[in-house]
Design an enzyme around this catalytic site. Structure first.
Site, PDB file in Angstrom:
ATOM      1  N   HIS A  21      -0.701  19.967  35.340  1.00  0.00           N
ATOM      2  CA  HIS A  21      -1.416  19.420  36.637  1.00  0.00           C
ATOM      3  C   HIS A  21      -1.981  18.067  35.932  1.00  0.00           C
ATOM      4  CE1 HIS A  21      -5.218  20.743  35.005  1.00  0.00           C
ATOM      5  NE2 HIS A  21      -4.893  21.795  35.075  1.00  0.00           N
ATOM      6  N   HIS A  24      -3.915  17.633  32.883  1.00  0.00           N
ATOM      7  CA  HIS A  24      -3.251  17.535  31.383  1.00  0.00           C
ATOM      8  C   HIS A  24      -2.766  16.274  31.216  1.00  0.00           C
ATOM      9  CE1 HIS A  24      -2.533  21.638  32.670  1.00  0.00           C
ATOM     10  NE2 HIS A  24      -3.169  21.893  31.364  1.00  0.00           N
ATOM     11  N   CYS A 130     -11.689  36.876  26.416  1.00  0.00           N
ATOM     12  CA  CYS A 130     -11.265  36.303  27.479  1.00  0.00           C
ATOM     13  C   CYS A 130     -10.000  35.821  27.148  1.00  0.00           C
ATOM     14  CB  CYS A 130     -11.952  35.068  27.950  1.00  0.00           C
ATOM     15  SG  CYS A 130     -11.057  34.308  29.381  1.00  0.00           S
ATOM     16  N   CYS A 133      -9.219  31.989  28.106  1.00  0.00           N
ATOM     17  CA  CYS A 133      -9.567  31.260  26.977  1.00  0.00           C
ATOM     18  C   CYS A 133      -8.933  31.584  25.619  1.00  0.00           C
ATOM     19  CB  CYS A 133     -11.046  31.167  26.809  1.00  0.00           C
ATOM     20  SG  CYS A 133     -12.292  30.659  28.201  1.00  0.00           S
ATOM     21  N   CYS A 155     -15.954  36.035  32.172  1.00  0.00           N
ATOM     22  CA  CYS A 155     -15.975  34.780  31.638  1.00  0.00           C
ATOM     23  C   CYS A 155     -16.524  33.723  32.469  1.00  0.00           C
ATOM     24  CB  CYS A 155     -14.729  34.273  31.169  1.00  0.00           C
ATOM     25  SG  CYS A 155     -14.383  32.791  30.341  1.00  0.00           S
ATOM     26  N   HIS A 158     -13.458  31.070  33.493  1.00  0.00           N
ATOM     27  CA  HIS A 158     -12.349  31.456  34.220  1.00  0.00           C
ATOM     28  C   HIS A 158     -12.734  32.742  35.376  1.00  0.00           C
ATOM     29  CE1 HIS A 158     -10.112  30.132  30.779  1.00  0.00           C
ATOM     30  NE2 HIS A 158      -9.021  30.099  31.796  1.00  0.00           N
ATOM     31  N   LYS A 308     -13.429  22.049  39.110  1.00  0.00           N
ATOM     32  CA  LYS A 308     -12.502  21.556  38.424  1.00  0.00           C
ATOM     33  C   LYS A 308     -11.277  22.057  38.752  1.00  0.00           C
ATOM     34  CE  LYS A 308     -10.921  22.876  33.584  1.00  0.00           C
ATOM     35  NZ  LYS A 308     -11.228  23.667  32.435  1.00  0.00           N
ATOM     36  N   LYS A 311      -5.178  26.211  38.839  1.00  0.00           N
ATOM     37  CA  LYS A 311      -4.155  26.656  39.717  1.00  0.00           C
ATOM     38  C   LYS A 311      -4.283  27.964  40.647  1.00  0.00           C
ATOM     39  CE  LYS A 311      -0.294  24.184  37.823  1.00  0.00           C
ATOM     40  NZ  LYS A 311       0.311  23.442  38.563  1.00  0.00           N
TER      41      LYS A 311
END
Length: 531
Positions: A21, A24, A130, A133, A155, A158, A308, A311
């Site tokens: 995305h 990145h 996790c 992670c 987490c 996440h 943030k 997806k």
């Protein structure tokens, strides 16, 4: 960062569990701008990027899609990750995959050295893990679940339940490097940047370091531990080594570091993986007797709607959603200019469209087309000859030199947004200069012919300066402008111009034949435009 004749930079290597995305792509663009700048400045430059393809997360994703993890990785790399580099015009020198044979060889040699030197031991471990992670979570990142996860530990990054794992693993004696790491941060205050990231890392290490589990036995998708094939290497320990395996570490099995080049390097990372790069990675290198990175620079997150990108939350935006409409140059410019590098930045389509129109199309593109049209109209498409310089002309000449020097200083501090701000002062000044000098009025008076030539030469050479300075950011548009200015025939390829000398005035000779210029940044039709 002190100026040098070499510059080596790496992005993180990205997980191939899904397509990229704009977060990145933002990291890639930042590293690419730095690399292009140093390369054009004549520095010996090396730019590395790549993909992280081992670990439990990749294994589960591949299994869910009914394929072997290597097949899944191959598919994503070829269909999504390598094409991303073309989509946003990235100039990387190498692309490392953790499934590459060269990487596997380097990891095995590195592990064996640490084991032989007494930095690794066997032990048992139980902790909350996790998968997202790929990390056993520290207490600071473990929170109580809510909603469907109430009563579970999740987490904090996440927001998904953690898994309690109990395994017999091999451990890296990371705790032994606590004092050396703290000394590194003190002796080299610019090692971790920005300052907020440095403070975070120091506080974490001061709390005390624990030894690091570096192997797993509950699955087999990874690089086997060389002295015990029943274990595979912990994915982060494996992945961090890409920065040296891609640079030649392990090419010589007798002396693994013999072929290591372009090291140490600048590491550009997202702030969420700062601890791996600023704590674990330098400790690993210290243990192996290798140099630590030049710098670790942690940039912020790209936020969409205040969150943030994710997806799972459907806030991830594919880079081509932007480039298909606005083009790669606009993508590169927007994320280099609109986000203060090192801090979080908010993305919005409205801001992108507004900056595209005001700054690229009207500010820079229109300046170039107006100037070249006037040179055609008044000087038969050739660079006019400058006459006596006035204070207004001198101000432009001095600004060109100052903008060049300031932008280079900002790049040395990784302040890409500030470098663009300095360069854009020249764009705005040239637009203002044309408005004030009114060359279309001067052209009506034969007695003002010399003055007309001076004004148009000033803008012409100002655009030559801008083409050189902006080339690392908007390479396609500046290449078109460079050709239209006639600079290719007289000065050579744009990418070969000594960038730190861009502000040297008068480099474009009078009489140079110029060429037609296509619109650099075409008008973008939006839903609100009338048909």
């Amino acid at each position: 960062m002190a100026k040098s004749s070499s510059f080596s930079v790496s992005t993180p290597i990205f997980y191939v569990n899904d397509a990229p995305h704009i977060g990145h792509a933002y990291t890639e663009v930042a590293a690419d701008v730095l690399a292009r700048w140093h390369r054009q400045a004549g520095d010996d430059t090396f730019f590395l990027t790549g993909t992280d393809e081992h670990g439990q997360k990749i294994l589960r994703t591949a299994t869910a899609n009914g394929v072997h993890p290597k097949e899944w990785a191959d598919r994503l790399v070829e269909a999504s990750w390598k094409p991303l580099l073309d989509t946003i015009n990235i100039s990387n020198d190498d692309f490392i995959r953790t499934t590459d044979a060269r990487h596997k060889a380097g990891v095995e040699l590195f592990l064996q050295r640490l084991h032989d030197d007494g930095h690794v031991y066997a032990g048992e471990f139980e902790a909350l893990y996790c998968v997202g992670c790929e990390e056993f979570k520290p207490k600071s990142e473990i929170v109580d679940g809510v909603g469907p996860y109430e009563g579970e530990k999740v987490c904090s990054i996440h927001s998904k339940p953690l898994e309690l794992l109990h395994e017999k693993n091999y451990f890296f004696k990371m705790s032994a490097f606590q004092d050396r790491l703290l000394a590194l941060y003190e002796e080299r205050p610019d090692f971790v940047q920005p300052a907020s990231a440095r403070n975070e890392v120091i506080a974490f290490v001061q709390q005390g370091l624990e030894d690091l589990s570096i192997s797993r036995t509950s699955f087999d998708w990874g690089i086997p531990i060389p002295w015990d094939s029943s274990h595979v290497t912990y994915v982060w320990f494996d992945a961090l080594l890409n920065y040296i395996t891609a640079r030649g570490y392990g090419a010589d099995s007798e002396n693994p570091a013999a072929e290591l080049t372009h090291w140490p390097a600048v590491q550009i990372v997202g702030k969420d993986i700062l601890r791996f790069h600023a704590v674990i990675w330098p400790a690993m290198l210290m243990a192996a007797g290798l140099e630590v990175p030049s710098n670790v620079f942690a940039h912020g997150w790209l936020l969409v709607g205040g969150e943030k990108m994710s997806k799972s939350k459907l806030t991830g935006i594919a880079p081509n959603e932007i480039t298909d409409t606005f083009g790669a140059d606009a993508f590169r410019y927007y994320f280099s200019r609109a986000v203060s590098f090192g801090h979080d930045g908010s993305f919005s389509w409205e801001d992108l469209a507004a900056r595209y129109q005001a700054e690229l199309a009207n500010g820079f593109g229109n300046l170039a087309s107006r100037l070249l049209a006037m040179n055609v109209k008044y000087y038969e498409g050739r660079v006019p000859e400058a006459g006596t310089e006035t204070a207004a002309d001198a101000a432009i000449r001095e600004l060109a030199a100052r903008a060049t020097e300031q932008a280079d200083a900002h790049i040395d501090r990784f302040a890409i947004h500030e470098a663009l701000s300095s360069i854009w002062e020249l764009v705005d000044a040239l637009n203002g200069y044309i408005t004030e000098q009114q060359p279309w009025v001067l052209a009506k008076d034969d007695a003002q012919r010399e003055r007309l030539g001076t004004v148009l030469y000033t803008v012409t050479d100002g655009l030559r300066v801008l083409a050189e300075l902006l080339h690392p950011v908007i390479p396609a548009a500046t290449a078109k402008l460079w050709h239209a200015l006639g600079a290719e025939e007289t000065l050579g390829e744009l990418s070969e111009q000594p960038l730190r000398e861009a502000g040297t005035w008068g480099r474009l000779p009078a009489g140079t034949q110029q060429h037609p210029l296509a619109v650099l940044f075409p008008r973008i039709e939006t839903e609100g435009d009338s048909k």
